[in-house]
Design a protein around this motif. Sequence first.
Motif, PDB file in Angstrom:
ATOM      1  N   GLY A   1       0.818  -1.205   0.000  1.00 41.61           N
ATOM      2  CA  GLY A   1       0.000   0.000   0.000  1.00 41.61           C
ATOM      3  C   GLY A   1       0.846   1.246   0.000  1.00 41.61           C
ATOM      4  O   GLY A   1       1.765   1.379   0.803  1.00 41.61           O
TER       5      GLY A   1
ATOM      6  N   TYR B   1      -8.899  -4.743  -3.753  1.00 42.22           N
ATOM      7  CA  TYR B   1      -7.882  -3.682  -3.767  1.00 42.22           C
ATOM      8  C   TYR B   1      -6.582  -4.319  -4.244  1.00 42.22           C
ATOM      9  O   TYR B   1      -5.759  -4.739  -3.443  1.00 42.22           O
ATOM     10  CB  TYR B   1      -7.691  -3.097  -2.368  1.00 42.22           C
ATOM     11  CG  TYR B   1      -8.893  -2.397  -1.804  1.00 42.22           C
ATOM     12  CD1 TYR B   1      -9.206  -1.110  -2.204  1.00 42.22           C
ATOM     13  CD2 TYR B   1      -9.703  -3.013  -0.871  1.00 42.22           C
ATOM     14  CE1 TYR B   1     -10.308  -0.451  -1.677  1.00 42.22           C
ATOM     15  CE2 TYR B   1     -10.805  -2.367  -0.339  1.00 42.22           C
ATOM     16  CZ  TYR B   1     -11.096  -1.081  -0.745  1.00 42.22           C
ATOM     17  OH  TYR B   1     -12.178  -0.438  -0.220  1.00 42.22           O
TER      18      TYR B   1
ATOM     19  N   ILE C   1      -5.134   0.863   4.729  1.00 43.50           N
ATOM     20  CA  ILE C   1      -6.240  -0.081   4.525  1.00 43.50           C
ATOM     21  C   ILE C   1      -5.801  -1.462   4.988  1.00 43.50           C
ATOM     22  O   ILE C   1      -4.881  -2.056   4.422  1.00 43.50           O
ATOM     23  CB  ILE C   1      -6.685  -0.120   3.046  1.00 43.50           C
ATOM     24  CG1 ILE C   1      -7.174   1.254   2.598  1.00 43.50           C
ATOM     25  CG2 ILE C   1      -7.773  -1.177   2.842  1.00 43.50           C
ATOM     26  CD1 ILE C   1      -7.452   1.359   1.107  1.00 43.50           C
TER      27      ILE C   1
ATOM     28  N   LYS D   1      -2.195   0.954  -7.443  1.00 45.01           N
ATOM     29  CA  LYS D   1      -2.000   2.401  -7.409  1.00 45.01           C
ATOM     30  C   LYS D   1      -0.585   2.768  -7.886  1.00 45.01           C
ATOM     31  O   LYS D   1       0.381   2.054  -7.620  1.00 45.01           O
ATOM     32  CB  LYS D   1      -2.217   2.906  -5.980  1.00 45.01           C
ATOM     33  CG  LYS D   1      -2.081   4.399  -5.813  1.00 45.01           C
ATOM     34  CD  LYS D   1      -2.311   4.767  -4.346  1.00 45.01           C
ATOM     35  CE  LYS D   1      -1.979   6.200  -4.080  1.00 45.01           C
ATOM     36  NZ  LYS D   1      -0.603   6.552  -4.387  1.00 45.01           N
TER      37      LYS D   1
ATOM     38  N   HIS E   1      -3.464   4.156   0.686  1.00 43.03           N
ATOM     39  CA  HIS E   1      -3.682   2.706   0.667  1.00 43.03           C
ATOM     40  C   HIS E   1      -2.913   2.001   1.789  1.00 43.03           C
ATOM     41  O   HIS E   1      -3.253   0.887   2.167  1.00 43.03           O
ATOM     42  CB  HIS E   1      -3.263   2.103  -0.667  1.00 43.03           C
ATOM     43  CG  HIS E   1      -4.232   2.376  -1.765  1.00 43.03           C
ATOM     44  ND1 HIS E   1      -3.972   2.044  -3.064  1.00 43.03           N
ATOM     45  CD2 HIS E   1      -5.447   2.961  -1.778  1.00 43.03           C
ATOM     46  CE1 HIS E   1      -4.986   2.402  -3.831  1.00 43.03           C
ATOM     47  NE2 HIS E   1      -5.893   2.965  -3.057  1.00 43.03           N
TER      48      HIS E   1
ATOM     49  N   ASN F   1      -3.402  -3.858  -5.310  1.00 44.17           N
ATOM     50  CA  ASN F   1      -2.039  -3.321  -5.419  1.00 44.17           C
ATOM     51  C   ASN F   1      -1.814  -2.641  -6.774  1.00 44.17           C
ATOM     52  O   ASN F   1      -0.823  -2.883  -7.449  1.00 44.17           O
ATOM     53  CB  ASN F   1      -0.990  -4.433  -5.237  1.00 44.17           C
ATOM     54  CG  ASN F   1      -0.905  -4.971  -3.837  1.00 44.17           C
ATOM     55  OD1 ASN F   1      -1.257  -4.293  -2.883  1.00 44.17           O
ATOM     56  ND2 ASN F   1      -0.442  -6.181  -3.699  1.00 44.17           N
TER      57      ASN F   1
ATOM     58  N   TYR G   1      -5.078  -4.681   2.571  1.00 43.70           N
ATOM     59  CA  TYR G   1      -5.066  -4.179   1.199  1.00 43.70           C
ATOM     60  C   TYR G   1      -4.289  -5.180   0.342  1.00 43.70           C
ATOM     61  O   TYR G   1      -3.417  -5.874   0.814  1.00 43.70           O
ATOM     62  CB  TYR G   1      -4.378  -2.811   1.186  1.00 43.70           C
ATOM     63  CG  TYR G   1      -4.221  -2.187  -0.168  1.00 43.70           C
ATOM     64  CD1 TYR G   1      -5.296  -1.582  -0.786  1.00 43.70           C
ATOM     65  CD2 TYR G   1      -2.999  -2.199  -0.817  1.00 43.70           C
ATOM     66  CE1 TYR G   1      -5.159  -0.998  -2.031  1.00 43.70           C
ATOM     67  CE2 TYR G   1      -2.860  -1.616  -2.060  1.00 43.70           C
ATOM     68  CZ  TYR G   1      -3.939  -1.017  -2.664  1.00 43.70           C
ATOM     69  OH  TYR G   1      -3.806  -0.452  -3.892  1.00 43.70           O
TER      70      TYR G   1
END
Length: 120
Positions: free
Chosen positions: A72, A87, A79, A91, A76, A89, A82
């Motif tokens: 994250g 979600y 979270i 970003k 993130h 991974n 995560y």
Amino acid sequence: SLHPLLCEARVTKTKTEINLLRQACLITSRAHVYVMRHIKPKMTERQLEALFKGYTYYYGGARHQAYECICGSGHHGSILHYGHAGYPNDKVIGDGETVVLDMGSEYLGYATDITCSYPA
């Protein structure tokens, strides 16, 4: 009941098991250092996951991960758990953003769990 015997068997380790645990921890910690040295802004979180997984398998012989990798960055990183299908991974990591990496390899049946946080 077998429960007391199984509990005792889990906490008592042979020299071989201790060596396997040490090797598993060494593989995972070296992979975390590898990721730390190669992180750059504009990479994606999943690229960090791929670096970790690739290192543990290629250099350490750890074919599996102990659990789903959590990578994250920015918001993130806060979270819990995560990095799963909801979600994934994905970003893009911003310059100077903090990353939280919770990743561990499994080596010959022995699992590791290491979490690191640092800026990109």
